[in-house]
Write a protein that holds these residues in place. Structure first.
Motif, PDB file in Angstrom:
ATOM      1  N   VAL A  92      29.421  38.384  39.379  1.00  0.00           N
ATOM      2  CA  VAL A  92      30.638  37.803  38.812  1.00  0.00           C
ATOM      3  C   VAL A  92      31.732  38.857  38.957  1.00  0.00           C
ATOM      4  N   VAL A  93      32.648  38.627  39.878  1.00  0.00           N
ATOM      5  CA  VAL A  93      33.649  39.640  40.233  1.00  0.00           C
ATOM      6  C   VAL A  93      34.848  39.550  39.293  1.00  0.00           C
ATOM      7  N   ARG A  94      35.183  40.683  38.697  1.00  0.00           N
ATOM      8  CA  ARG A  94      36.377  40.797  37.859  1.00  0.00           C
ATOM      9  C   ARG A  94      37.316  41.800  38.534  1.00  0.00           C
ATOM     10  N   THR A  95      38.526  41.362  38.887  1.00  0.00           N
ATOM     11  CA  THR A  95      39.458  42.243  39.589  1.00  0.00           C
ATOM     12  C   THR A  95      40.521  42.789  38.633  1.00  0.00           C
ATOM     13  N   TYR A  96      40.979  44.016  38.931  1.00  0.00           N
ATOM     14  CA  TYR A  96      41.943  44.706  38.073  1.00  0.00           C
ATOM     15  C   TYR A  96      43.012  45.377  38.924  1.00  0.00           C
ATOM     16  N   ASP A  97      44.221  45.469  38.357  1.00  0.00           N
ATOM     17  CA  ASP A  97      45.324  46.155  39.033  1.00  0.00           C
ATOM     18  C   ASP A  97      45.330  47.651  38.748  1.00  0.00           C
ATOM     19  N   ASP A  98      44.570  48.093  37.755  1.00  0.00           N
ATOM     20  CA  ASP A  98      44.563  49.513  37.420  1.00  0.00           C
ATOM     21  C   ASP A  98      43.182  49.919  36.928  1.00  0.00           C
ATOM     22  N   ASP A  99      42.942  51.234  36.886  1.00  0.00           N
ATOM     23  CA  ASP A  99      41.648  51.748  36.434  1.00  0.00           C
ATOM     24  C   ASP A  99      41.459  51.669  34.919  1.00  0.00           C
ATOM     25  N   PRO A 100      42.453  52.072  34.099  1.00  0.00           N
ATOM     26  CA  PRO A 100      42.222  52.101  32.654  1.00  0.00           C
ATOM     27  C   PRO A 100      41.741  50.769  32.077  1.00  0.00           C
ATOM     28  N   THR A 101      42.313  49.654  32.524  1.00  0.00           N
ATOM     29  CA  THR A 101      41.951  48.360  31.946  1.00  0.00           C
ATOM     30  C   THR A 101      40.498  48.011  32.214  1.00  0.00           C
ATOM     31  N   LYS A 102      40.016  48.276  33.422  1.00  0.00           N
ATOM     32  CA  LYS A 102      38.628  47.912  33.707  1.00  0.00           C
ATOM     33  C   LYS A 102      37.652  48.784  32.927  1.00  0.00           C
ATOM     34  N   TYR A 103      38.021  50.030  32.676  1.00  0.00           N
ATOM     35  CA  TYR A 103      37.125  50.871  31.869  1.00  0.00           C
ATOM     36  C   TYR A 103      37.171  50.479  30.395  1.00  0.00           C
ATOM     37  N   GLN A 104      38.317  49.996  29.934  1.00  0.00           N
ATOM     38  CA  GLN A 104      38.379  49.458  28.567  1.00  0.00           C
ATOM     39  C   GLN A 104      37.450  48.250  28.437  1.00  0.00           C
ATOM     40  N   ASP A 105      37.458  47.379  29.435  1.00  0.00           N
ATOM     41  CA  ASP A 105      36.582  46.207  29.415  1.00  0.00           C
ATOM     42  C   ASP A 105      35.112  46.609  29.509  1.00  0.00           C
ATOM     43  N   LEU A 106      34.820  47.643  30.298  1.00  0.00           N
ATOM     44  CA  LEU A 106      33.437  48.113  30.402  1.00  0.00           C
ATOM     45  C   LEU A 106      32.967  48.676  29.065  1.00  0.00           C
ATOM     46  N   LYS A 107      33.794  49.466  28.432  1.00  0.00           N
ATOM     47  CA  LYS A 107      33.443  50.053  27.130  1.00  0.00           C
ATOM     48  C   LYS A 107      33.218  48.969  26.084  1.00  0.00           C
ATOM     49  N   ALA A 108      34.032  47.906  26.152  1.00  0.00           N
ATOM     50  CA  ALA A 108      33.932  46.818  25.170  1.00  0.00           C
ATOM     51  C   ALA A 108      32.815  45.840  25.492  1.00  0.00           C
ATOM     52  N   GLY A 109      32.172  45.992  26.652  1.00  0.00           N
ATOM     53  CA  GLY A 109      31.086  45.099  27.019  1.00  0.00           C
ATOM     54  C   GLY A 109      31.530  43.802  27.651  1.00  0.00           C
ATOM     55  N   ARG A 110      32.809  43.713  27.991  1.00  0.00           N
ATOM     56  CA  ARG A 110      33.288  42.486  28.638  1.00  0.00           C
ATOM     57  C   ARG A 110      32.859  42.419  30.107  1.00  0.00           C
ATOM     58  N   ILE A 111      32.547  43.562  30.692  1.00  0.00           N
ATOM     59  CA  ILE A 111      31.938  43.607  32.021  1.00  0.00           C
ATOM     60  C   ILE A 111      30.735  44.547  31.940  1.00  0.00           C
ATOM     61  N   ASP A 112      29.843  44.458  32.929  1.00  0.00           N
ATOM     62  CA  ASP A 112      28.598  45.223  32.894  1.00  0.00           C
ATOM     63  C   ASP A 112      28.638  46.514  33.703  1.00  0.00           C
ATOM     64  N   ALA A 113      29.531  46.573  34.684  1.00  0.00           N
ATOM     65  CA  ALA A 113      29.593  47.746  35.551  1.00  0.00           C
ATOM     66  C   ALA A 113      30.940  47.775  36.263  1.00  0.00           C
ATOM     67  N   VAL A 114      31.264  48.946  36.798  1.00  0.00           N
ATOM     68  CA  VAL A 114      32.451  49.143  37.614  1.00  0.00           C
ATOM     69  C   VAL A 114      32.016  49.788  38.920  1.00  0.00           C
ATOM     70  N   LEU A 115      32.635  49.383  40.022  1.00  0.00           N
ATOM     71  CA  LEU A 115      32.420  50.053  41.307  1.00  0.00           C
ATOM     72  C   LEU A 115      33.647  50.880  41.639  1.00  0.00           C
ATOM     73  N   ASN A 116      33.405  52.134  42.060  1.00  0.00           N
ATOM     74  CA  ASN A 116      34.515  52.993  42.436  1.00  0.00           C
ATOM     75  C   ASN A 116      34.028  54.019  43.453  1.00  0.00           C
ATOM     76  N   ASP A 117      34.938  54.820  43.943  1.00  0.00           N
ATOM     77  CA  ASP A 117      34.619  55.898  44.869  1.00  0.00           C
ATOM     78  C   ASP A 117      33.716  56.926  44.176  1.00  0.00           C
ATOM     79  N   ARG A 118      32.707  57.420  44.879  1.00  0.00           N
ATOM     80  CA  ARG A 118      31.767  58.358  44.260  1.00  0.00           C
ATOM     81  C   ARG A 118      32.464  59.646  43.820  1.00  0.00           C
TER      82      ARG A 118
END
Length: 269
Positions: free
Chosen positions: A177-203
């Motif tokens: 289930v793909v969730r797209t974001y315009d910035d990094d902070p928002t997706k990490y806020q969602d990850l911390k809150a459990g709204r998403i299960d993982a984030v993909l980024n550059d190693r």
């Protein structure tokens, strides 16, 4: 993790670079080749290289505590421009708009960890890779069960809008289930809150991020080796000039020194 040799990547890039057929660029008028031919001439005439980047993507490019652009790619871009004997002029923009700004000729190049893919190389010119990396899964600390690409199936996964990570995920894990974001902070806020299960980024981004973000961890080994290059419109002379500048920075040790400053290792080969 040791990634495959760059030879295959460079072969793919060379094949993509031979695929002409841009057609007319939207809103540019005239032929795409006519627009592209002016790229290097404009840079040389103005002594300015207009560089598109996010400015919100540490440690590659971000604003420091004084509000100034900093990061590996900022230092690299300045060194590249100096080698070309021009001035670096930065134009921050959300990632999704960077290639559009390039096509409309508001900028001359994009230096923002743009992954060289056959699809992109069929449309744009790319320099030689200046970093080689891979995709990293990031999860909440203490979260188990997501450490490999196969574990992403059926999961809610956050990715940057328009990034290679979004393309890779949709292509290789169609049940995610793909969730797209315009910035990094928002997706990490969602990850911390459990709204998403993982984030993909550059190693490399992930390694830097988790050092200062105790709520998250890099899970499993990196995968999908990828090379990043300077993106530009079709212009053989511009590509040769930028490649020669990168070669010079590599030969004189500046490129490795910039990498050591930001990563403590040479990530440029």
């Amino acid at each position: 993790m040791r990634f495959p040799a760059r030879r295959e990547l460079l072969i793919s890039l060379a094949l993509g670079a031979t695929t002409l057929g841009l057609g007319a660029l939207a809103g540019c008028g005239g032929k795409a080749g006519d627009a592209a031919e002016t790229s290097l001439k404009r840079v040389e005439a103005t002594k300015t290289l207009r560089i598109g980047l996010e400015g919100t993507y540490p440690p590659f490019n971000f604003q420091d505590k004084d509000g100034q652009l900093a990061g590996f790619e900022v230092d690299f871009a300045k060194a590249l421009a100096a080698q070309m004997k021009v001035k670096a002029e930065f134009h921050p923009s959300p990632f999704a708009g960077l290639l559009g700004a390039l096509e409309s000729r508001r900028i001359d190049v994009v230096i923002n960890q743009i992954t060289i893919t056959p699809e992109r190389a069929a449309k744009y010119d790319f320099s030689r890779p200046y970093t080689v990396s891979g995709i990293q899964i990031i999860v909440r600390k203490g979260q188990a069960g997501i450490a490999t690409p196969a574990d992403l199936a059926g999961r809610k996964v956050g990715v940057g809008l328009g990034t290679n990570y979004e393309t890779w995920l949709r292509t290789n894990v169609p049940t995610a289930v793909v969730r797209t974001y315009d910035d990094d902070p928002t997706k990490y806020q969602d990850l911390k809150a459990g709204r998403i299960d993982a984030v993909l980024n550059d190693r490399l981004v992930a390694a830097d991020f988790v050092k200062t973000s105790p709520d998250f961890v890099a899970s499993g080994p990196p995968f999908a080796s990828q090379g990043m290059g300077v993106a530009m419109l079709r212009d053989p002379a511009m590509k040769v000039t930028i490649d020669e500048a990168i070669d010079a920075l590599r030969a004189n040790g500046q490129l490795a020194a910039i990498s050591m400053k930001w990563f403590g290792q040479d990530v440029t080969k």
